[in-house]
Enzyme design. Structure first.
Site, PDB file in Angstrom:
ATOM      1  N   ASP A 104      -2.722  21.273 -60.572  1.00 16.27           N
ATOM      2  CA  ASP A 104      -1.637  20.780 -59.728  1.00 16.27           C
ATOM      3  C   ASP A 104      -2.011  19.372 -59.270  1.00 16.27           C
ATOM      4  OD1 ASP A 104      -0.680  23.343 -59.951  1.00 16.27           O
ATOM      5  OD2 ASP A 104      -0.562  23.728 -57.794  1.00 16.27           O
ATOM      6  N   HIS A 160      -7.829  24.131 -65.036  1.00 11.30           N
ATOM      7  CA  HIS A 160      -7.638  25.097 -66.114  1.00 11.30           C
ATOM      8  C   HIS A 160      -7.535  24.411 -67.478  1.00 11.30           C
ATOM      9  CE1 HIS A 160      -6.607  28.655 -63.468  1.00 11.30           C
ATOM     10  NE2 HIS A 160      -6.597  27.652 -62.610  1.00 11.30           N
ATOM     11  N   SER A 258     -10.109  15.670 -56.106  1.00 10.53           N
ATOM     12  CA  SER A 258     -10.545  14.637 -57.033  1.00 10.53           C
ATOM     13  C   SER A 258      -9.580  14.479 -58.189  1.00 10.53           C
ATOM     14  CB  SER A 258     -11.961  14.927 -57.533  1.00 10.53           C
ATOM     15  OG  SER A 258     -12.493  13.765 -58.124  1.00 10.53           O
TER      16      SER A 258
END
Length: 291
Positions: A104, A160, A258
């Site tokens: 995200d 992911h 980050s």
């Protein structure tokens, strides 16, 4: 707004940006980050609940989509920050040609790697070799494609797999810990190739793929499924692996926010036309497709 007012506003913004960058250069980045890390690891109920509550309020974090919806269910701030989401909240695009967002966040930059150079921000770029810190491992990506995803403090902070592959190497690269927001990206040359990072390299049906987890100011740690939580040593650390990971599988996580950078070889991936600097992305949604 008059041209004079606009000019004064621009000058003020430039001075603030320069001040922000200079402050980061003077701050003991690693010591501050490790200190924050100690607080983030604390399991003392009053401390960790107060920190979680303050952070949740400041950034407007929605816990209704999290597996644990109550602050008291988290054993530490780190547990809260790396929280899992409920099943089904981030469905993975099942199209076999889809390349999905690793996290995200928002697109910092996206495009093609030209003669080994990755675009960072106006006036700044850095080389693939600088980013990966190993000329042999960097070679397949010299004229490939890249996507840089910035994770803000309010975002879900697990990273992911954007495409299925076999993890073959991880390379820990020591470095600085500048903030990775847009202001810093526009003012620090080769920012992402200067910060501490973990390079994850894969064999896929498209050829080589890399996912680079870049550390930042007060990031208290980087973790991957293959290495566990990284313990900074100040030295390059190359490890070899043989781990199959499917698209959408968890690869790693950040302890505070980050950036994740995805790299593919030349002529393997076409990014979605609508994506540009600042575009919001969600883990599991397609950001491109295979060629």
């Amino acid at each position: 707004m008059s041209s004079k007012t606009s000019s004064l506003k621009h000058k003020a913004q430039s001075l603030l940006a320069e001040g922000f960058v200079q402050a980061q250069k003077r701050i003991p980045q690693h010591q501050l980050s490790r200190l924050v890390g100690k607080v983030a690891e604390s399991e003392q109920p009053l401390l960790k609940n107060a920190v979680i509550f303050a952070f949740k309020q400041k950034y407007g974090i929605d816990l209704s989509i999290a597996e644990a919806e109550k602050i008291g269910q988290y054993g530490s701030f780190n547990a809260f920050f790396t929280r899992a989401l409920k099943d089904g909240e981030r469905p993975i695009d099942s199209n076999t040609t889809a390349v999905t967002s690793p996290a995200d966040g928002a697109i910092s930059q996206i495009g093609q790697i030209e003669q080994g150079q990755i675009f960072q921000a106006k006036g700044h770029q850095f080389s693939v070799q600088q980013l990966i810190a190993d000329s042999q491992l960097a070679e397949p990506f010299q004229n490939g494609a890249f996507a840089t995803v910035y994770l803000s403090p309010k975002d879900y902070h697990r990273v992911h797999m954007p495409f299925s592959g076999k993890l073959t190497e991880t390379l820990y690269v020591p470095g600085e810990l500048f903030s990775v927001n847009q202001t810093t990206a526009e003012n620090i040359p080769a920012l992402f190739a200067r910060n501490e990072r973990m390079v994850c390299l894969f064999d896929t049906e498209l050829g080589r793929m890399a996912v680079v987890l870049v550390g930042a100011m007060i990031v208290a740690g980087i973790e991957t499924v293959a290495t566990g939580k990284v313990k900074p040593s100040g030295n390059l650390e190359l490890q070899h692996h043989d781990m199959l990971l499917e698209k959408g599988d968890e690869l790693g996580r950040f302890y505070l926010g980050s950036t994740a950078i995805v790299l593919f070889e030349q002529d393997k991936v076409q990014w979605a036309d609508e994506l540009k600097e600042g575009s919001k992305v969600v883990m599991g949604k397609a950001i491109g497709h295979t060629l």
